[in-house]
Design a protein around this motif. Structure first.
Motif, short mmCIF file in Angstrom:
data_model
loop_
_atom_site.label_atom_id
_atom_site.label_comp_id
_atom_site.label_asym_id
_atom_site.label_seq_id
_atom_site.Cartn_x
_atom_site.Cartn_y
_atom_site.Cartn_z
N LEU A 167 0.82 -1.20 0.00
CA LEU A 167 0.00 0.00 0.00
C LEU A 167 0.86 1.26 0.00
O LEU A 167 1.96 1.28 0.56
CB LEU A 167 -0.90 0.04 1.24
N ARG A 168 0.33 2.30 -0.64
CA ARG A 168 1.01 3.61 -0.62
C ARG A 168 1.01 4.20 0.79
O ARG A 168 1.98 4.76 1.25
CB ARG A 168 0.30 4.55 -1.59
N ASN A 169 -0.12 4.10 1.48
CA ASN A 169 -0.23 4.60 2.86
C ASN A 169 -1.44 3.95 3.51
O ASN A 169 -2.15 3.16 2.89
CB ASN A 169 -0.34 6.13 2.87
N THR A 170 -1.67 4.29 4.76
CA THR A 170 -2.82 3.73 5.49
C THR A 170 -3.81 4.81 5.90
O THR A 170 -4.84 4.49 6.50
CB THR A 170 -2.35 2.98 6.75
N ALA A 171 -3.52 6.06 5.62
CA ALA A 171 -4.42 7.17 5.96
C ALA A 171 -5.11 7.65 4.69
O ALA A 171 -4.45 7.90 3.67
CB ALA A 171 -3.64 8.30 6.62
N ILE A 172 -6.42 7.78 4.75
CA ILE A 172 -7.20 8.25 3.60
C ILE A 172 -7.90 9.55 4.00
O ILE A 172 -8.95 9.53 4.63
CB ILE A 172 -8.24 7.20 3.13
N PRO A 173 -7.31 10.70 3.67
CA PRO A 173 -7.92 11.99 4.04
C PRO A 173 -8.86 12.50 2.95
O PRO A 173 -8.48 12.61 1.79
CB PRO A 173 -6.71 12.91 4.19
N PHE A 174 -10.09 12.81 3.33
CA PHE A 174 -11.05 13.39 2.39
C PHE A 174 -10.99 14.91 2.38
O PHE A 174 -11.52 15.54 1.47
CB PHE A 174 -12.48 12.95 2.76
N GLY A 175 -10.38 15.49 3.40
CA GLY A 175 -10.37 16.95 3.49
C GLY A 175 -11.71 17.47 3.96
O GLY A 175 -12.47 16.79 4.66
N GLU A 176 -12.04 18.68 3.57
CA GLU A 176 -13.29 19.32 4.00
C GLU A 176 -14.45 18.90 3.11
O GLU A 176 -14.34 18.85 1.89
CB GLU A 176 -13.13 20.85 3.95
N ILE A 177 -15.58 18.56 3.74
CA ILE A 177 -16.79 18.18 3.02
C ILE A 177 -17.95 19.01 3.57
O ILE A 177 -18.15 19.09 4.79
CB ILE A 177 -17.12 16.69 3.20
N ALA A 192 -11.75 10.00 -2.17
CA ALA A 192 -10.33 9.93 -1.82
C ALA A 192 -9.79 8.62 -2.39
O ALA A 192 -10.55 7.68 -2.65
CB ALA A 192 -10.13 10.00 -0.32
N PHE A 193 -8.47 8.58 -2.58
CA PHE A 193 -7.88 7.45 -3.31
C PHE A 193 -6.74 6.81 -2.51
O PHE A 193 -6.04 7.48 -1.75
CB PHE A 193 -7.34 7.92 -4.67
N LEU A 194 -6.57 5.52 -2.73
CA LEU A 194 -5.46 4.77 -2.17
C LEU A 194 -4.89 3.88 -3.26
O LEU A 194 -5.60 3.08 -3.86
CB LEU A 194 -5.93 3.92 -0.98
N ASP A 195 -3.57 4.02 -3.54
CA ASP A 195 -2.90 3.20 -4.55
C ASP A 195 -2.26 1.99 -3.88
O ASP A 195 -1.75 2.07 -2.75
CB ASP A 195 -1.84 4.01 -5.27
N ALA A 196 -2.27 0.88 -4.58
CA ALA A 196 -1.69 -0.36 -4.06
C ALA A 196 -1.05 -1.14 -5.20
O ALA A 196 -1.19 -0.78 -6.38
CB ALA A 196 -2.76 -1.19 -3.36
N TYR A 197 -0.35 -2.23 -4.83
CA TYR A 197 0.44 -2.99 -5.82
C TYR A 197 0.44 -4.47 -5.43
O TYR A 197 0.57 -4.82 -4.25
CB TYR A 197 1.87 -2.45 -5.84
N ASN A 198 0.29 -5.31 -6.42
CA ASN A 198 0.34 -6.75 -6.21
C ASN A 198 1.76 -7.25 -6.46
O ASN A 198 2.20 -7.34 -7.60
CB ASN A 198 -0.64 -7.46 -7.16
N THR A 211 -6.18 0.76 -7.79
CA THR A 211 -6.59 1.98 -7.11
C THR A 211 -7.89 1.73 -6.38
O THR A 211 -8.85 1.20 -6.95
CB THR A 211 -6.78 3.14 -8.11
N LEU A 212 -7.92 2.12 -5.10
CA LEU A 212 -9.14 2.03 -4.31
C LEU A 212 -9.72 3.44 -4.21
O LEU A 212 -9.04 4.36 -3.74
CB LEU A 212 -8.86 1.48 -2.91
N THR A 213 -10.94 3.60 -4.67
CA THR A 213 -11.61 4.90 -4.63
C THR A 213 -12.68 4.86 -3.55
O THR A 213 -13.60 4.03 -3.61
CB THR A 213 -12.25 5.23 -5.98
N PHE A 214 -12.55 5.74 -2.56
CA PHE A 214 -13.49 5.80 -1.44
C PHE A 214 -14.45 6.98 -1.65
O PHE A 214 -14.03 8.07 -2.03
CB PHE A 214 -12.75 5.97 -0.12
N PHE A 215 -15.73 6.74 -1.36
CA PHE A 215 -16.77 7.76 -1.51
C PHE A 215 -17.37 8.04 -0.13
O PHE A 215 -17.96 7.14 0.48
CB PHE A 215 -17.86 7.29 -2.47
N TYR A 216 -17.21 9.27 0.33
CA TYR A 216 -17.74 9.68 1.65
C TYR A 216 -19.02 10.47 1.42
O TYR A 216 -18.99 11.57 0.87
CB TYR A 216 -16.70 10.54 2.38
N ASN A 217 -20.16 9.92 1.85
CA ASN A 217 -21.46 10.56 1.69
C ASN A 217 -21.84 11.20 3.03
O ASN A 217 -22.35 10.53 3.93
CB ASN A 217 -22.51 9.54 1.26
#
Length: 360
Positions: free
Chosen positions: A143-153, A161-167, A200-206
């Motif tokens: 994994l690129r990192n373990t923190a997924i910041p969305f910022g201000e909503i 927000a996105f998280l990159d990873a590799y197999n 790429t993992l794409t997270f959606f914060y509703n």
């Protein structure tokens, strides 16, 4: 009339001859797939061959790649009709693990003037590169990192927000995420990740589905495959604010206004293990009711309660702050901040600082 008709026909014939009397390029191959190869192999090169199928010499004017990792080279000599020539394309995989697909534009003195040749493949990253790009190891998933910041909503909106990873394994993996709250969804692309490829993992914060305000945190776990023994906790963070931008002038004039009786609670010199209490008032000097959205403090020694969360015009609420110094993580001082979030558009957040010094 016959003379004019003959003249037009002659011009058409000359034009057709002029079009046919020119170079023509035919590529014997315009795509090369290197397949999977190790980054440690260094630069790899493919040769693309072309034939001049026209009746005039063909000239390669330019070859342009889409990035600096791809370098084309070609002959500058004219290519006679019927002759062949080649364009070499070299790809440098250093520091570029994962799948690649690069296009090279070839300009010639033909019609049309532009041709496209393509190289592609998968770079199996070297250990040093993977540590630099993907330092978090979860079994064979990095994994690129373990923190997924969305910022201000703004409340009611959705943000990504996105998280990159590799197999890094030799097998296809299908990562899964477990434990997400109902207001956060994730899309994993691709769902099945071949060896040596990125995802790429794409997270959606509703925020409309979350009752929280201000700093909002959540945790989830990622697994390389469903049922895998290895996993990693992910921290997801957002700051949920109220959107006052669409308020009318009348609503702004009638809006609630907060006033906190004290901005600092100074406990002075205190003994370790002692308990203290302070009472503050939260006043509303605006016209509309003041709504307390949230009160929070991250320090365990601070607790609080408020006797009401909706304050009418001219009224006040009582805020009781309790301090249990035995829960303090700092052995020398108390330095905490209490955040009060309200629907006051001019001052949506108010802070109360709680300070004290332990007696040695």
């Amino acid at each position: 009339m016959h003379i004019l008709r003959n003249f037009i026909s002659l011009c058409a014939i000359c034009g057709a001859l002029a079009v046919s009397a020119q170079p023509q390029v035919k590529w014997l191959q315009n795509v090369h797939d290197f397949g999977a190869f190790d980054e440690d192999m260094g630069p790899v090169t493919s040769t693309f061959r072309l034939v001049n199928t026209g009746t005039e010499p063909l000239v390669i004017v330019a070859a342009r790649a889409t990035c600096g990792c791809t370098v084309p080279s070609y002959t500058h000599d004219p290519i006679a009709p019927g002759d062949t020539a080649s364009v070499e394309v070299t790809y440098n995989p250093a520091g570029r693990p994962g799948k690649f697909d690069k296009r090279v534009k070839i300009e010639t003195n033909t019609l049309p003037a532009q041709s496209i040749i393509t190289i592609k493949g998968v770079v199996i990253g070297a250990a040093q590169t993977l540590r630099a790009h993907y330092p978090i190891e979860v079994g064979k998933l990095k994994l690129r990192n373990t923190a997924i910041p969305f910022g201000e909503i703004y409340k009611g909106r959705t943000k990504t927000a996105f998280l990159d990873a590799y197999n890094q394994s030799e097998d296809t993996i299908r990562p899964v995420i477990e434990g997400l709250p109902e207001y956060i969804e994730v899309n994993i692309a691709p769902k099945a990740v071949p060896p040596g490829e990125q995802l790429t993992l794409t997270f959606f914060y509703n925020s409309a589905r979350n009752d929280d305000w201000g700093l909002s945190t959540a945790e989830a776990r990622i697994y390389p495959n469903r049922g895998a023994a290895e996993s990693q906790e992910l921290s997801l963070m957002a700051i949920v604010n109220e959107d006052f931008s669409k308020m009318s002038e009348k609503h702004k004039a009638d809006a609630p206004r907060i006033a906190v009786s004290e901005s600092t609670v100074d406990l002075g010199r205190i003994g370790k293990g002692s308990k203290h209490t302070a009472e503050l008032s939260i006043d509303n000097y605006g016209k509309d009711p003041l709504i307390i959205r949230k009160i929070s403090c991250s320090d365990p020694e601070i607790s609080f309660k408020v006797n009401k969360d909706k304050i009418k015009h001219g009224s006040k609420a009582r805020l009781t702050i309790s301090v249990d110094t035995s829960k303090s993580k700092d052995g020398s001082i108390i330095n905490s901040k209490l955040i009060i979030i309200t629907n006051d558009p001019q001052r949506p957040q108010s802070a109360v600082r709680i300070v004290g010094e332990f007696i040695k």
